[in-house]
Motif scaffolding. Structure first.
Motif, PDB file in Angstrom:
ATOM      1  N   ILE A   1       0.916  -1.151  -0.035  1.00 30.37           N
ATOM      2  CA  ILE A   1       0.013  -0.016  -0.142  1.00 30.37           C
ATOM      3  C   ILE A   1       0.839   1.303   0.223  1.00 30.37           C
ATOM      4  CG2 ILE A   1      -0.259   0.059   2.594  1.00 30.37           C
ATOM      5  CD1 ILE A   1      -3.068   0.810  -0.338  1.00 30.37           C
ATOM      6  N   ASP A   2       2.049   0.964   0.576  1.00 35.03           N
ATOM      7  CA  ASP A   2       3.021   2.483   0.639  1.00 35.03           C
ATOM      8  C   ASP A   2       3.613   2.692  -0.984  1.00 35.03           C
ATOM      9  OD1 ASP A   2       3.106   2.887   3.244  1.00 35.03           O
ATOM     10  OD2 ASP A   2       4.445   0.884   3.477  1.00 35.03           O
ATOM     11  N   PHE A   3       3.331   1.911  -1.775  1.00 39.84           N
ATOM     12  CA  PHE A   3       3.702   1.826  -3.031  1.00 39.84           C
ATOM     13  C   PHE A   3       2.472   2.454  -4.137  1.00 39.84           C
ATOM     14  CE2 PHE A   3       7.228  -1.171  -1.707  1.00 39.84           C
ATOM     15  CZ  PHE A   3       8.226  -0.350  -2.076  1.00 39.84           C
ATOM     16  N   LEU A   4       1.373   1.936  -3.548  1.00 39.35           N
ATOM     17  CA  LEU A   4       0.235   2.346  -4.296  1.00 39.35           C
ATOM     18  C   LEU A   4      -0.641   3.415  -3.666  1.00 39.35           C
ATOM     19  CD1 LEU A   4      -0.860  -1.530  -4.684  1.00 39.35           C
ATOM     20  CD2 LEU A   4       0.608  -0.160  -6.277  1.00 39.35           C
ATOM     21  N   GLY A   5      -1.651   3.726  -4.512  1.00 37.99           N
ATOM     22  CA  GLY A   5      -2.581   4.567  -4.238  1.00 37.99           C
ATOM     23  C   GLY A   5      -3.751   3.876  -3.731  1.00 37.99           C
ATOM     24  N   ASN A   6      -4.616   3.293  -4.621  1.00 36.47           N
ATOM     25  CA  ASN A   6      -5.851   2.628  -4.276  1.00 36.47           C
ATOM     26  C   ASN A   6      -5.746   1.127  -4.638  1.00 36.47           C
ATOM     27  OD1 ASN A   6      -8.519   2.242  -3.851  1.00 36.47           O
ATOM     28  ND2 ASN A   6      -9.126   3.478  -5.915  1.00 36.47           N
ATOM     29  N   LEU A   7      -5.531   0.452  -3.317  1.00 35.80           N
ATOM     30  CA  LEU A   7      -5.471  -1.081  -3.374  1.00 35.80           C
ATOM     31  C   LEU A   7      -6.485  -1.556  -2.562  1.00 35.80           C
ATOM     32  CD1 LEU A   7      -3.952  -3.540  -3.794  1.00 35.80           C
ATOM     33  CD2 LEU A   7      -2.730  -2.946  -1.779  1.00 35.80           C
TER      34      LEU A   7
END
Length: 196
Positions: A72-78
């Motif tokens: 989630i730190d690498f993504l926005g909407n997971l």
């Protein structure tokens, strides 16, 4: 409205490039377990996350059971719910219902187990060590030495992290390393795992 940037790290030869994507969205909802948690589990359980957790990215414990960042730190909407087929089907149905009820919202459903299976079954071809070898902590039969704790078993001290966490898929035998989380995040960001 939250103004945020999603980023990914792309390796070209020996050089890492960071790509930023501007995103405007009101919230990010992440449903998952301690592999996707950014500190809430440890806060809620009043359980301290010890060093060397967080060492790769933050340089100190950050509430994550990982050497650095989680997916989630690498993504926005997971939107990640479980890894059992039944629960994934329920989650996917719920995402479709939410899309119909909230047409101005964007929901992304990701079947992370597909990526995890691909990475674990091809670990050595992807540059990782044996997927059953973890970096921090140890298991001895029914005894688990947690990452950040030390124990002596038959004269050997266990619990120190490995020298190169980025070569491991598993950080502590339960949670993924930052390198594995980045590998997963890149597959999600390039839409090879996402259902928009």
């Amino acid at each position: 409205m939250v103004r945020s940037k999603i980023f990914t790290i792309i390796n070209v030869g020996d050089v890492e490039h960071v790509a930023f994507i501007k995103c405007d969205f009101p919230a990010i909802c992440n449903f998952g377990d301690s592999n996707s948690d950014t500190g809430g589990i440890s806060s809620a359980a009043l359980k301290e996350v010890l060093t060397p957790n967080g060492e790769t990215f933050f340089g100190h414990p950050s509430g994550r059971f990982c050497d650095g960042r989680v997916i989630i730190d690498f993504l926005g909407n997971l939107d990640q719910i479980g890894c059992v087929k039944h629960w994934n089907e329920i989650a996917e149905d719920k995402v479709f219902q939410l899309r119909a009820q909230l047409p101005n919202a964007t929901f992304t459903y990701v079947v992370v187990r597909t990526a995890k299976s691909a990475l674990i079954s091809n670990a050595k071809n992807k540059g990782f060590v044996d997927p059953f070898e973890f970096c921090c902590g140890s298991f001895f039969g029914y005894r688990h030495v947690m990452c950040g704790k030390k124990a002596t078993v038959n004269g050997t001290i266990y619990g120190n992290p490995c020298d190169n966490p980025s070569m491991h898929i598993s950080w502590d035998g339960i949670h993924y390393s930052e390198a594995a989380n980045l590998w997963f995040a890149n597959r999600i960001l390039n839409d090879s795992l996402s259902s928009q």
